[in-house]
Motif scaffolding. Structure first.
Motif, PDB file in Angstrom:
ATOM      1  N   ASN A 389       1.077  -1.288  -0.121  1.00 52.16           N
ATOM      2  CA  ASN A 389       0.359   0.393   0.153  1.00 52.16           C
ATOM      3  C   ASN A 389       0.879   1.323   0.234  1.00 52.16           C
ATOM      4  O   ASN A 389       0.738   2.333  -0.780  1.00 52.16           O
ATOM      5  CB  ASN A 389      -0.686  -0.236   1.338  1.00 52.16           C
ATOM      6  CG  ASN A 389      -2.210  -1.010   1.327  1.00 52.16           C
ATOM      7  OD1 ASN A 389      -2.435  -0.986  -0.299  1.00 52.16           O
ATOM      8  ND2 ASN A 389      -2.760  -1.323   2.030  1.00 52.16           N
ATOM      9  N   VAL A 393       1.064   1.514  -4.162  1.00 56.33           N
ATOM     10  CA  VAL A 393       0.094   2.421  -5.285  1.00 56.33           C
ATOM     11  C   VAL A 393       0.024   3.665  -5.515  1.00 56.33           C
ATOM     12  O   VAL A 393      -0.090   4.050  -6.331  1.00 56.33           O
ATOM     13  CB  VAL A 393      -0.821   3.125  -3.855  1.00 56.33           C
ATOM     14  CG1 VAL A 393      -2.086   3.646  -4.196  1.00 56.33           C
ATOM     15  CG2 VAL A 393      -1.400   1.368  -3.436  1.00 56.33           C
ATOM     16  N   LEU A 397      -0.631   4.752  -9.253  1.00 59.61           N
ATOM     17  CA  LEU A 397      -1.009   6.020  -9.956  1.00 59.61           C
ATOM     18  C   LEU A 397      -0.576   7.716 -11.066  1.00 59.61           C
ATOM     19  O   LEU A 397      -1.188   7.179 -11.974  1.00 59.61           O
ATOM     20  CB  LEU A 397      -2.095   7.416  -7.954  1.00 59.61           C
ATOM     21  CG  LEU A 397      -2.493   6.729  -7.506  1.00 59.61           C
ATOM     22  CD1 LEU A 397      -2.992   6.876  -5.761  1.00 59.61           C
ATOM     23  CD2 LEU A 397      -3.899   6.318  -8.054  1.00 59.61           C
ATOM     24  N   SER A 444     -15.002   8.008   0.796  1.00 62.93           N
ATOM     25  CA  SER A 444     -14.078   8.124   0.039  1.00 62.93           C
ATOM     26  C   SER A 444     -13.509   9.564  -0.058  1.00 62.93           C
ATOM     27  O   SER A 444     -12.602  10.716  -1.191  1.00 62.93           O
ATOM     28  CB  SER A 444     -14.924   8.549  -1.195  1.00 62.93           C
ATOM     29  OG  SER A 444     -15.610   7.344  -1.973  1.00 62.93           O
ATOM     30  N   TRP A 448      -5.730   8.902  -0.611  1.00 61.29           N
ATOM     31  CA  TRP A 448      -5.804   7.410  -1.708  1.00 61.29           C
ATOM     32  C   TRP A 448      -6.854   7.539  -2.465  1.00 61.29           C
ATOM     33  O   TRP A 448      -6.999   7.901  -3.681  1.00 61.29           O
ATOM     34  CB  TRP A 448      -5.031   6.461  -1.263  1.00 61.29           C
ATOM     35  CG  TRP A 448      -5.722   5.514  -0.139  1.00 61.29           C
ATOM     36  CD1 TRP A 448      -5.681   6.227   1.001  1.00 61.29           C
ATOM     37  CD2 TRP A 448      -7.075   4.919  -0.731  1.00 61.29           C
ATOM     38  NE1 TRP A 448      -6.520   5.021   1.669  1.00 61.29           N
ATOM     39  CE2 TRP A 448      -7.246   4.518   0.875  1.00 61.29           C
ATOM     40  CE3 TRP A 448      -7.310   4.514  -1.965  1.00 61.29           C
ATOM     41  CZ2 TRP A 448      -7.885   3.545   1.101  1.00 61.29           C
ATOM     42  CZ3 TRP A 448      -8.332   3.988  -1.445  1.00 61.29           C
ATOM     43  CH2 TRP A 448      -9.098   3.312  -0.281  1.00 61.29           C
ATOM     44  N   ALA A 449      -8.026   7.717  -1.929  1.00 64.13           N
ATOM     45  CA  ALA A 449      -9.505   7.424  -2.547  1.00 64.13           C
ATOM     46  C   ALA A 449      -9.557   8.485  -3.495  1.00 64.13           C
ATOM     47  O   ALA A 449      -9.906   7.841  -4.880  1.00 64.13           O
ATOM     48  CB  ALA A 449     -10.637   7.283  -1.507  1.00 64.13           C
ATOM     49  N   SER A 452      -7.645   7.898  -6.834  1.00 56.01           N
ATOM     50  CA  SER A 452      -7.970   6.831  -7.477  1.00 56.01           C
ATOM     51  C   SER A 452      -9.213   6.687  -8.130  1.00 56.01           C
ATOM     52  O   SER A 452      -9.278   6.656  -9.098  1.00 56.01           O
ATOM     53  CB  SER A 452      -7.542   5.232  -6.631  1.00 56.01           C
ATOM     54  OG  SER A 452      -8.049   5.783  -5.672  1.00 56.01           O
ATOM     55  N   LEU A 453     -10.294   7.375  -7.425  1.00 53.20           N
ATOM     56  CA  LEU A 453     -11.040   8.062  -7.801  1.00 53.20           C
ATOM     57  C   LEU A 453     -10.954   8.141  -9.707  1.00 53.20           C
ATOM     58  O   LEU A 453     -11.068   8.190 -10.259  1.00 53.20           O
ATOM     59  CB  LEU A 453     -12.117   8.431  -6.623  1.00 53.20           C
ATOM     60  CG  LEU A 453     -13.013   7.928  -6.268  1.00 53.20           C
ATOM     61  CD1 LEU A 453     -14.203   7.884  -5.089  1.00 53.20           C
ATOM     62  CD2 LEU A 453     -13.498   7.049  -6.639  1.00 53.20           C
ATOM     63  N   VAL A 494     -10.116  -0.602 -11.503  1.00 53.19           N
ATOM     64  CA  VAL A 494      -9.136   0.972 -10.655  1.00 53.19           C
ATOM     65  C   VAL A 494     -10.164   1.408  -9.278  1.00 53.19           C
ATOM     66  O   VAL A 494     -10.196   1.035  -8.007  1.00 53.19           O
ATOM     67  CB  VAL A 494      -8.772   1.903 -10.679  1.00 53.19           C
ATOM     68  CG1 VAL A 494      -7.973   3.331 -10.030  1.00 53.19           C
ATOM     69  CG2 VAL A 494      -7.138   1.551 -11.648  1.00 53.19           C
ATOM     70  N   SER A 498     -11.010   1.203  -6.028  1.00 53.52           N
ATOM     71  CA  SER A 498     -11.128   1.734  -4.538  1.00 53.52           C
ATOM     72  C   SER A 498     -11.760   1.738  -3.818  1.00 53.52           C
ATOM     73  O   SER A 498     -11.975   2.174  -2.367  1.00 53.52           O
ATOM     74  CB  SER A 498     -10.611   3.296  -5.680  1.00 53.52           C
ATOM     75  OG  SER A 498     -11.276   3.867  -5.039  1.00 53.52           O
ATOM     76  N   LYS A 501     -12.063  -0.902  -1.128  1.00 54.85           N
ATOM     77  CA  LYS A 501     -11.024  -0.636   0.018  1.00 54.85           C
ATOM     78  C   LYS A 501     -12.178  -0.206   0.710  1.00 54.85           C
ATOM     79  O   LYS A 501     -11.584   0.126   2.133  1.00 54.85           O
ATOM     80  CB  LYS A 501      -9.991  -0.086  -1.081  1.00 54.85           C
ATOM     81  CG  LYS A 501      -8.713  -0.624  -0.054  1.00 54.85           C
ATOM     82  CD  LYS A 501      -7.255   0.112   0.040  1.00 54.85           C
ATOM     83  CE  LYS A 501      -6.379   0.782   0.597  1.00 54.85           C
ATOM     84  NZ  LYS A 501      -6.158  -0.402   2.407  1.00 54.85           N
ATOM     85  N   SER A 502     -12.307   1.440   0.308  1.00 54.74           N
ATOM     86  CA  SER A 502     -12.794   2.612   1.046  1.00 54.74           C
ATOM     87  C   SER A 502     -14.074   1.958   1.795  1.00 54.74           C
ATOM     88  O   SER A 502     -14.566   2.269   2.944  1.00 54.74           O
ATOM     89  CB  SER A 502     -12.789   3.144   0.493  1.00 54.74           C
ATOM     90  OG  SER A 502     -13.526   3.449  -1.214  1.00 54.74           O
TER      91      SER A 502
END
Lengths: 677, 179
Positions: A389, A393, A397, A444, A448-449, A452-453, A494, A498, A501-502
């Motif tokens: 992580n 990550v 990205l 979100s 990182w969220a 990645s979004l 992705v 994402s 994970k969140s």
């Protein structure tokens, strides 16, 4: 007799391989080429016959074979027995050899524009690889070894965790991808020996490497899906060293395929392509070594003895070192004449390679570091999720950003203003979408969220724009469409990762019949426990009832979904309702009343395998496009109480859907007809 | 010179190969116990033969002890038991059994069949105490000194070679230690 036939076929295949190697390469009689082609097809046939023999032995319960005796018993259904053919070390190695020979036969049958000399070199190199593995198979791990039990003992059986439909598809697909890179290796070696590399070489290589890349993608997706269902921990990727072993060649192949585009169209990056092709196979060999030698503890590691590892290590070091020396001596003959500007598609594809290789380096480091540390007698450590992580990550990205931009660029030179006008719209749309999501969804909002979004949206909008522009000009080639599909697949992947994970939720609770547990806005009630006895195991099946929980705000008489963190939930009345629900009282408070909407049932089985003395959980999953509800019945605590793990996994299907889309995209690139050079 | 430069990554490769080579000969499943040289975790377990009586850390007091973890459902334990049975009478330490996640009847039948070298057996039916001790499988064996400290942990069945190499010198040393 089957076993003897099998061994005979393998020996015959080895003899054929060696005969290909011993034929002098310089001998240029036209029949030599024909011989090479036919001998390659012949050894491929032999190995498949041997594989057929082993399958028949499994189907016919030939318990005099050690591999059958230790991996099958009379109660195993035929399809698992078929899968058990490669469910152990020896068999899986035979499968490896067979699939390698399949690629060899493919190369022999379809030279695809290679000159005769190059083709001969490639076939000889493949025969060398194949003979190496055949020697390994015959000397250290023959699947046809006999075993005569002195008395009647209950046979062993296939490891319970392998008794799953995944066994039928995951290993063959993954291996097909793994060994396919041998073709790339052979091509690279031939290019180095000949000192030249042309467009037709690239086109031909692109097909072979691309096909193996596609199968490896599918193999990884299948493996991930299998692990998710079977291991019972609700995860889809564990950074297990063996998973990494498949990810490493995949990453390298990704870099290779993208560089090959440049080599093919612009005559650039030649030495780079050769390096990547060599590296790709070197990494699959490393993967094989890690899995097959027993240096690692993993779900994939079969019991093994060091002699196998020693042979594999010698073989792979010989290949690594000799290819490195060959590269050092010959690479300067591969000249790239092409030049390009800083802002061009070439630069971005080069950057892509560099970033992918850094990603690769993090994975290699994470995988090999514990082994190195252990070999220095310092410490036993295991590298896991937190490392990746933190390291993987942040590198992945920017790579995704490059992926969104590069397809929009021109070859050779691109003006900055042109670039800005191209990516302007997708960029703005992505920013707006990300802001909208982050505004409405408090979960979100991690850095990182959001990042990645954003990249996922950016890729989606940029590729859609690309698609639109090509459609408008009526210039959409199938190859372009395939690329767009594959890139969209990555974007979906992705997004899935994402959000999963969140938003994932999990709880581990003790439960008795009649009790229920609330997770996210679902209620799981343990309704019934019933014993199950089959031929292979006895177990307990738990039946859970699933309800969706909603709270009605009586003041406004409005029904809304109970999102875990939605702003309206912070109102005292609704909080009271939720609290009362989670406390097990369903009466509600004065202002909010819970409603339960029945969704269905989930069954999870805890299986005790009598023969192997092991216990596994068949997870129960209820899926929709948006989320999975996942239950694993854990250990029994006492007569009535069980440990139950419940998971709420949103968007998890998107991860595999994205992977499948990538697979389809890669396959589609080969449907384009070859243009005559 | 340029060629030499290009050859330099081979050194890296050799390093990796050397590490992998060493890796082959070390057992990845062998994890040193964090309890080594610490006092034994305290426990209170029923005696297998007499469930009313409780056994605890007093067992280890002033004696060199070999604590052997076994279960009747464990195939490797049978093999090990054959060996323990032959050496236990001549060992300069007391043998204590630790019956792990087992059924009492099955365990007693198993001892009847394969022999009982232990001076006492603690029955951990639920495997709760085993968690404190870091036991994650059978057979496992602990060597405990007179001062109630764990001095050695062996994973897997004890073979004659293991016994000669790891146990005999250690037991001699522990017996020689003066309080």
């Amino acid at each position: 007799m089957l076993a003897e036939w099998g061994t005979l076929f393998l020996a015959l295949a080895l003899v054929l391989c060696l005969s290909i190697l011993l034929l002098p390469l310089k001998y240029s009689h036209p029949n030599v080429h024909l011989f090479l082609q036919r001998a390659t097809i012949a050894y491929s046939l032999c190995i498949f016959l041997a594989l057929g023999c082993l399958m028949l032995a499994f189907l016919k319960y030939d318990f005099t074979l050690w591999s059958v005796y230790s991996n099958a018993n009379a109660d195993l259904p035929w399809w698992y027995r078929l899968g058990a053919t490669w469910g152990h070390h020896e068999g899986s190695l035979l499968l490896w050899c067979a699939l390698l020979s399949l690629w060899c036969a493919g190369v022999a049958l379809f030279p695809r524009g290679l000159s005769q000399k190059t083709h001969r070199l490639v076939l000889s190199c493949l025969a060398l690889l194949e003979s190496g593995f055949l020697v390994f198979l015959l000397l250290t791990s023959s699947p046809f070894a006999r075993f005569f039990p002195t008395d009647v003992v209950p046979a062993q059986t296939l490891t319970p965790i392998l008794q799953d439909p995944g066994l039928m598809f995951h290993p063959p697909m993954l291996y097909l991808g793994y060994v396919g890179f041998a073709v790339g290796f052979a091509y690279a070696v031939s290019a180095l020996i000949e000192g030249k590399l042309d467009s037709s070489w690239c086109r031909s290589l692109r097909v072979w490497v691309g096909l193996s890349w596609a199968f490896l993608t599918l193999g990884i997706v299948l493996g991930s899906w299998w692990a998710y269902r079977e291991l019972g921990w609700g995860g889809w990727w564990f950074w297990d060293p063996v998973e990494n072993a498949s990810l490493m060649p995949w990453l390298c192949a990704t870099a290779l395929m993208h560089s090959l585009i440049v080599s093919e169209k612009q005559q650039a990056f030649k030495a780079w392509v050769v390096t990547l092709a060599l590296l790709c196979f070197a990494l699959s060999l490393l993967g094989t070594f890690l899995v097959r030698s027993g240096v690692l503890v993993s779900v994939h590691a079969f019991a093994s003895d060091p002699s196998r590892g020693v042979f594999l290590l010698l073989f792979l070091s010989a290949l690594w070192v000799s290819s490195m020396i060959l590269f050092a001596l010959r690479a300067h003959h591969l000249k790239s004449k092409h030049t390009f500007e800083l802002l061009s598609r070439e630069t971005f594809l080069l950057l892509n390679s560099v970033v992918i290789l850094s990603l690769l380096a993090t994975v290699v480091l994470g995988t090999v570091y514990p082994i190195i540390l252990d070999s220095l007698h310092s410490d036993k450590i295991s590298v896991g999720m937190p490392y990746y992580n933190a390291v993987f990550v942040p590198i992945a990205l920017p790579l995704l950003l490059l992926m969104a931009i590069a397809p929009l660029l021109r070859w050779k030179m691109q003006s900055l203003s042109g670039l800005i006008s191209k990516i302007g719209w997708p960029f703005c749309c992505a920013v707006i979408m990300t802001l909208i999501v982050a505004f409405y969804d408090s979960q979100s909002r991690a850095l990182w969220a959001i990042a990645s979004l954003f990249v996922a949206f950016f890729i989606i909008f940029a590729t859609l724009l690309d698609l639109y522009q090509h459609l408008r000009k009526h210039a959409l080639s199938l190859r372009r469409f395939a690329m767009i599909l594959a890139h969209l697949g990555i974007a979906i992947l992705v997004l899935g990762i994402s959000i999963n994970k969140s938003h994932s939720r999990e709880r581990q609770v003790k439960m008795q019949v009649g009790q229920s547990v609330i997770l996210a806005n679902y209620r799981f009630t343990l309704e019934r426990l019933s014993p199950i006895v089959t031929k292979t195991y006895h177990g307990t099946e738990a039946l859970f009832r699933v309800d969706k929980v909603m709270c009605v705000e009586s003041a406004r008489a409005e029904v809304r979904h109970l999102g875990p963190d939605a702003a309206w939930m912070r109102r005292p009345s609704i909080q009271g309702c939720i609290h009362s629900v989670s406390q097990g009282s369903y009466l509600g408070s004065s202002a909010g009343t819970p409603i339960f909407q029945r969704l269905g049932e989930i069954r999870s089985i805890n299986e005790n395998f009598d023969i192997t003395q092991s216990q596994i959980t068949k997870t129960g999953i209820q899926m929709t496009v948006w989320r999975d509800l996942y239950i694993a019945l854990g250990q029994k605590l006492d007569k009535n109480t069980w440990i139950v793990r419940v998971y709420y996994k949103p968007f998890v299907r998107w991860i595999w859907a994205g992977g499948i889309l990538v697979f389809i995209g890669i396959l589609l690139t080969f449907t384009t007809r070859r243009k005559s050079p | 010179m340029k060629t030499m430069l290009r050859l330099s990554p081979i050194l890296l490769i050799f390093g990796l190969i050397a590490a992998l080579w060493r890796g082959l000969y070390s057992n990845p499943k062998e994890i040193p116990s964090p309890l080594l040289n610490k006092l034994t975790p305290s426990f209170e377990l029923p005696n297998l033969f007499n469930p009313q009586e409780n056994l605890n850390n007093q067992l280890f007091k002033d004696k060199v002890t070999i604590l052997n973890v076994w279960a009747s459902w464990c195939a490797a334990c049978v093999e090990e038991q054959m060996f323990i049975r032959t050496i236990a009478p001549s060992t300069s330490a007391q043998w204590i059994g630790f019956n792990y996640k087992d059924d009492r009847q099955n365990a007693m039948a198993w001892l009847n069949r394969y022999g009982n070298p232990y001076s006492a057996i603690a029955a951990d039916t639920q495997g709760v105490v085993a968690l404190d001790w870091g036991i994650y499988g059978t057979p496992e064996t602990f060597v405990i000194d007179r001062k109630d400290r764990i001095r050695y942990k062996h994973i897997g069945p004890i073979t004659f070679a293991d016994w000669q190499k790891d146990f005999v010198p250690l037991l001699a040393k522990l017996n020689g230690e003066v309080d």
